[in-house]
Design a protein around this motif. Structure first.
Motif, PDB file in Angstrom:
ATOM      1  N   ARG A 104       0.950  -1.262   0.172  1.00  0.00           N
ATOM      2  CA  ARG A 104      -0.055   0.104  -0.082  1.00  0.00           C
ATOM      3  C   ARG A 104       0.860   1.202   0.013  1.00  0.00           C
ATOM      4  O   ARG A 104       1.775   1.292   0.490  1.00  0.00           O
ATOM      5  CB  ARG A 104      -0.814   0.138   1.322  1.00  0.00           C
ATOM      6  CG  ARG A 104      -1.848  -1.155   1.317  1.00  0.00           C
ATOM      7  CD  ARG A 104      -2.790  -0.942   2.386  1.00  0.00           C
ATOM      8  NE  ARG A 104      -2.156  -1.217   3.633  1.00  0.00           N
ATOM      9  CZ  ARG A 104      -2.555  -0.907   4.909  1.00  0.00           C
ATOM     10  NH1 ARG A 104      -3.719  -0.205   5.157  1.00  0.00           N
ATOM     11  NH2 ARG A 104      -1.630  -1.212   6.066  1.00  0.00           N
ATOM     12  N   GLY A 106       0.693   4.143   1.539  1.00  0.00           N
ATOM     13  CA  GLY A 106       1.233   4.527   2.937  1.00  0.00           C
ATOM     14  C   GLY A 106       2.023   3.775   3.670  1.00  0.00           C
ATOM     15  O   GLY A 106       3.109   4.077   4.130  1.00  0.00           O
ATOM     16  N   GLU A 107       1.913   2.427   3.415  1.00  0.00           N
ATOM     17  CA  GLU A 107       3.069   1.415   3.948  1.00  0.00           C
ATOM     18  C   GLU A 107       4.551   1.919   3.372  1.00  0.00           C
ATOM     19  O   GLU A 107       5.391   1.620   3.986  1.00  0.00           O
ATOM     20  CB  GLU A 107       2.728   0.048   3.967  1.00  0.00           C
ATOM     21  CG  GLU A 107       1.526  -0.521   4.508  1.00  0.00           C
ATOM     22  CD  GLU A 107       1.159  -1.964   4.003  1.00  0.00           C
ATOM     23  OE1 GLU A 107       0.691  -2.692   4.954  1.00  0.00           O
ATOM     24  OE2 GLU A 107       1.386  -2.432   3.072  1.00  0.00           O
ATOM     25  N   PHE A 125       0.693   3.327   9.540  1.00  0.00           N
ATOM     26  CA  PHE A 125       1.227   4.599   9.134  1.00  0.00           C
ATOM     27  C   PHE A 125       0.055   5.746   9.352  1.00  0.00           C
ATOM     28  O   PHE A 125      -1.242   5.243   9.754  1.00  0.00           O
ATOM     29  CB  PHE A 125       1.501   4.501   7.556  1.00  0.00           C
ATOM     30  CG  PHE A 125       0.179   4.283   6.851  1.00  0.00           C
ATOM     31  CD1 PHE A 125      -0.415   5.106   6.279  1.00  0.00           C
ATOM     32  CD2 PHE A 125       0.245   2.961   6.701  1.00  0.00           C
ATOM     33  CE1 PHE A 125      -1.754   4.700   5.646  1.00  0.00           C
ATOM     34  CE2 PHE A 125      -1.000   2.484   5.734  1.00  0.00           C
ATOM     35  CZ  PHE A 125      -1.822   3.524   5.164  1.00  0.00           C
ATOM     36  N   ASP A 126       0.677   6.879   9.566  1.00  0.00           N
ATOM     37  CA  ASP A 126      -0.272   7.960   9.836  1.00  0.00           C
ATOM     38  C   ASP A 126      -0.494   8.518   8.177  1.00  0.00           C
ATOM     39  O   ASP A 126       0.087   9.333   7.592  1.00  0.00           O
ATOM     40  CB  ASP A 126       0.602   9.244  10.713  1.00  0.00           C
ATOM     41  CG  ASP A 126      -0.409  10.358  10.927  1.00  0.00           C
ATOM     42  OD1 ASP A 126      -1.324  10.632  10.128  1.00  0.00           O
ATOM     43  OD2 ASP A 126       0.081  11.108  11.891  1.00  0.00           O
ATOM     44  N   ALA A 127      -1.934   8.432   7.982  1.00  0.00           N
ATOM     45  CA  ALA A 127      -2.236   8.963   6.585  1.00  0.00           C
ATOM     46  C   ALA A 127      -2.278  10.262   6.168  1.00  0.00           C
ATOM     47  O   ALA A 127      -1.804  10.523   5.027  1.00  0.00           O
ATOM     48  CB  ALA A 127      -3.814   8.206   6.356  1.00  0.00           C
ATOM     49  N   VAL A 131       1.565  10.962   5.631  1.00  0.00           N
ATOM     50  CA  VAL A 131       1.895  10.136   4.406  1.00  0.00           C
ATOM     51  C   VAL A 131       1.342  11.350   3.367  1.00  0.00           C
ATOM     52  O   VAL A 131       2.421  11.552   2.303  1.00  0.00           O
ATOM     53  CB  VAL A 131       1.243   9.023   4.252  1.00  0.00           C
ATOM     54  CG1 VAL A 131       1.355   8.594   2.866  1.00  0.00           C
ATOM     55  CG2 VAL A 131       1.908   7.964   5.033  1.00  0.00           C
ATOM     56  N   LYS A 132       0.375  11.981   3.520  1.00  0.00           N
ATOM     57  CA  LYS A 132      -0.154  12.767   2.323  1.00  0.00           C
ATOM     58  C   LYS A 132       0.588  14.067   2.296  1.00  0.00           C
ATOM     59  O   LYS A 132       1.008  14.621   1.256  1.00  0.00           O
ATOM     60  CB  LYS A 132      -1.641  13.171   2.407  1.00  0.00           C
ATOM     61  CG  LYS A 132      -2.632  11.885   2.178  1.00  0.00           C
ATOM     62  CD  LYS A 132      -4.016  12.395   2.383  1.00  0.00           C
ATOM     63  CE  LYS A 132      -5.083  11.250   2.262  1.00  0.00           C
ATOM     64  NZ  LYS A 132      -6.341  11.577   2.761  1.00  0.00           N
ATOM     65  N   THR A 178      -4.055   6.699  -0.052  1.00  0.00           N
ATOM     66  CA  THR A 178      -2.803   5.860   0.612  1.00  0.00           C
ATOM     67  C   THR A 178      -2.898   4.441   0.700  1.00  0.00           C
ATOM     68  O   THR A 178      -2.161   3.766   1.052  1.00  0.00           O
ATOM     69  CB  THR A 178      -2.395   6.530   1.897  1.00  0.00           C
ATOM     70  OG1 THR A 178      -3.491   6.592   2.833  1.00  0.00           O
ATOM     71  CG2 THR A 178      -2.087   8.076   1.654  1.00  0.00           C
ATOM     72  N   GLU A 179      -4.282   4.092   0.793  1.00  0.00           N
ATOM     73  CA  GLU A 179      -4.560   2.466   0.902  1.00  0.00           C
ATOM     74  C   GLU A 179      -4.542   2.017  -0.388  1.00  0.00           C
ATOM     75  O   GLU A 179      -4.492   0.432  -0.405  1.00  0.00           O
ATOM     76  CB  GLU A 179      -6.217   2.449   1.451  1.00  0.00           C
ATOM     77  CG  GLU A 179      -6.428   2.896   2.607  1.00  0.00           C
ATOM     78  CD  GLU A 179      -5.636   2.141   3.892  1.00  0.00           C
ATOM     79  OE1 GLU A 179      -5.450   1.002   3.642  1.00  0.00           O
ATOM     80  OE2 GLU A 179      -5.289   2.830   4.845  1.00  0.00           O
ATOM     81  N   TYR A 185       9.251  11.263   5.304  1.00  0.00           N
ATOM     82  CA  TYR A 185       8.262  10.648   6.379  1.00  0.00           C
ATOM     83  C   TYR A 185       9.355  10.380   7.499  1.00  0.00           C
ATOM     84  O   TYR A 185       8.798  10.237   8.789  1.00  0.00           O
ATOM     85  CB  TYR A 185       7.557   9.451   5.949  1.00  0.00           C
ATOM     86  CG  TYR A 185       6.441   9.053   6.966  1.00  0.00           C
ATOM     87  CD1 TYR A 185       5.297   9.412   6.725  1.00  0.00           C
ATOM     88  CD2 TYR A 185       6.960   7.963   7.867  1.00  0.00           C
ATOM     89  CE1 TYR A 185       4.368   8.761   7.739  1.00  0.00           C
ATOM     90  CE2 TYR A 185       5.907   7.729   8.497  1.00  0.00           C
ATOM     91  CZ  TYR A 185       4.530   7.952   8.665  1.00  0.00           C
ATOM     92  OH  TYR A 185       3.785   7.477   9.390  1.00  0.00           O
TER      93      TYR A 185
END
Length: 603
Positions: free
Chosen positions: A447, A449-450, A458-460, A463-464, A483-484, A513
């Motif tokens: 994914r 985000g991962e 993870f903190d979505a 990440v964004k 992010t998924e 990140y």
């Protein structure tokens, strides 16, 4: 290889199999012992049944022997089948865990070993030897053969011992029988030995064939190669090469089979001659010594079974000895030490972000090479500074970063962090202060985000934020699940395929990140289009924040955004300064490189 070393290697392989899956070896031993003994149940009770019929025993006794024969065989086979199913399931765990050993070793190995071509060749070889059936795979097969045939030998001896104890049978009959058995066994062992040598030579040659075969399949199966195959009309060429590999294998296998057949013939002829003589001896014993008809059947069956078991047991020992040469190379790979010194000092977490880095007369040459990649490098920089590292290809820029991140240690000199040699710091803690985007980075098909967080959790929103800073906002909006969403289609058919430039932006977001005090960008815009490249340059200070940014680039236009520029040439730092200062030196390397590049952007 001496016997002691053979035993040591085999024991180590056995212990490794137990460590990979403890219950597997227990089930394997139980299954082979039970399966081997099952064949002796009808031999024993059939002899009893024949004697009962010949002796006119009551029907109840005959029925009892029949029920015991059928019932015990049924129960033994049923139990063996159940154990076999469990063993096969655990065997998959063994092979899975054994495959993971290579990944685990790669992650624990010193990076110098990872980049060492000799280590890579050794790993590649033992992987192909695995594919050919050597190493642990052969050891497990040989172990099964040793257990099964060892059990048969013991069972056969137990059921035939009474024959040699008959006092009424002349000693020379017993000696003749024993001599014939030994002679037949010796010839059979010689035959098996020669066949094993022929086959092992052939299978050993197949390691290289498997390597080439895998290379062809790896290339053809890669969908990216489809364009080249079609555009360059490579289909017939690839097919011919693949046919050549297959025909080499076919002719080698045919030659091996013919050689094996020639060595099998004398052993089989002698075996049947011995069996004929065995019947003669036993018939004489029945006529003169009072052994029963059932005993004749039992002794013939057990002696012939013992002979086959002894031959196969010897073959398993010989195969194990041969495989130990492969296992030795296998263990030598996993025994490669990680000689990277790992200190104990804690890397100080400073609120003021005051970190000083100094390269102090650092020289370095890669393992197994004589030429220096860096010579007498002296440079200092502080946290918060933006350092550009420039130079021609092969000038030592990436090597400089590898040393800074302690993927390698200097051959000479030292690197200091706040006045302390970086080798004295806890290795993992020291590594944690760097976020790096290398030229040859890799993204897993997980994914999004991962991938950015390098973690399942993870903190979505964060990440964004990092993706937006890396100029990925517009592309992110097209991801169906944000992010998924999965990258590529390796794990999910709805995964998103991305370009090289997009992958580079995601790699940059991953570095952001981590939020480490040092961010290192090795050619971060190499795969970006000119517009995206300009946006990265324009946002460079915002991207780096208060971190120290080390920026490697061969595009000198990016250097104007940096506080300091270090010019590398032939492994040495020959100039340092700001863009304007270096450009003012018309005799310097920086001025030369700048003007070479500038001519392509001016009319």
């Amino acid at each position: 290889m001496k016997l002691k070393e053979h035993v040591h290697i085999f024991k180590r392989g056995f212990r490794l199999c137990v460590a990979l899956e403890k219950r597997y070896m227990v089930y394997l031993i139980l299954e082979k012992v039970l399966s081997s003994l099952t064949g002796y149940i009808p031999v024993y009770f059939s002899a009893k049944l024949i004697d009962a019929l010949y002796g006119g025993q009551p029907l109840s006794v005959i029925v009892q022997y029949v029920l015991l024969t059928v019932g015990l065989v049924f129960m033994a086979k049923l139990l063996a089948a159940w154990i076999g199913c469990v063993r096969e399931a655990r065997e998959n765990v063994v092979y899975h865990n054994e495959d993971w050993l290579f990944s685990d070793k790669a992650m624990k190995m010193a990076y110098a070993s990872i980049e060492d071509p000799e280590v890579a060749r050794r790993k590649h070889r033992i992987r192909r030897e695995n594919q050919t059936g050597f190493n642990l795979y052969s050891m497990l097969y040989n172990t099964q053969e040793l257990i099964a045939n060892g059990t048969k030998i013991i069972a056969s001896l137990a059921l035939t011992a009474s024959f040699f104890a008959l006092p009424s049978l002349p000693a020379w009959y017993k000696l003749a029988l024993a001599g014939g058995f030994i002679l037949t066994l010796a010839v059979s062992m010689l035959s098996v030995s020669r066949i094993a040598a022929i086959e092992q030579k052939f299978w050993g040659s197949c390691v290289d064939l498997n390597t080439m075969d895998r290379a062809f399949y790896g290339y053809i199966d890669n969908y990216s190669a489809g364009k080249d195959i079609r555009l360059y009309a490579m289909k017939d060429y690839l097919a011919d090469e693949k046919m050549g590999i297959d025909m080499t294998y076919y002719h080698g296998f045919l030659k091996t089979s013919c050689g094996s057949a020639l060595w099998t013939l004398p052993a089989e002829l002698l075996k049947y001659a011995f069996q004929f003589g065995l019947y003669g001896v036993l018939i004489f014993a029945a006529l003169s010594s009072g052994i029963s008809v059932g005993d004749i059947a039992k002794y013939v069956a057990c002696i012939m079974l013992m002979m086959d078991a002894a031959v196969h047991f010897t073959a398993a020992v010989q195969n194990a000895f041969n495989n130990n040469h492969y296992l030795k190379r296998y263990f030598e790979y996993f025994d490669i030490p990680n000689n990277m010194y790992k200190g104990t000092l804690t890397v100080e977490k400073r609120d003021d972000n005051e970190y000083d880095v100094e390269f102090k007369d650092v020289s370095f040459k890669y393992p197994n090479t004589d030429a220096y990649a860096l010579r007498h490098v002296n440079i200092k920089f502080k946290i918060g500074e933006k350092l550009a590292v420039v130079g021609m290809n092969g000038s030592g820029k990436t090597t400089f970063i590898k040393l800074l991140c302690r993927l390698y240690d200097p051959t000479e000199g030292e690197i200091l962090l706040n006045g302390v040699n970086i080798q004295k710091y806890n290795y993992d803690e020291y590594m944690s202060i760097f976020s790096v985007v290398f030229q040859d980075f890799k993204l897993f098909p997980f994914r999004l985000g991962e991938v950015v967080a390098s973690s399942r959790e993870f903190d979505a929103e964060r990440v964004k934020e990092c993706l937006i800073k890396a100029n990925f906002r517009e592309r992110l909006s097209a991801f169906p699940e944000g992010t998924e969403s999965y990258l590529y289609k390796g794990y999910d058919k709805s995964g998103v395929e991305i370009s090289g430039g997009e992958a580079q932006k995601i790699a940059l977001a991953r570095a952001l990140y981590k939020d480490a005090p040092f961010i290192i960008l090795d050619e971060p815009t190499a795969a970006l289009d000119p517009v995206s490249e300009y946006e990265v340059y324009s946002n460079f200070n915002e991207i780096a924040g208060d971190r120290t940014a080390v920026y490697i680039s061969h595009r000198l236009a990016s250097c104007r955004f940096c506080d300091k520029i270090a010019v590398f040439h032939e492994g040495a730092v020959i100039q340092t300064g700001r863009h304007e200062e270096l450009l003012a030196d018309t005799d310097g390397k920086y001025y030369e490189l700048w003007n070479v590049q500038a001519q392509y952007y001016t009319l």
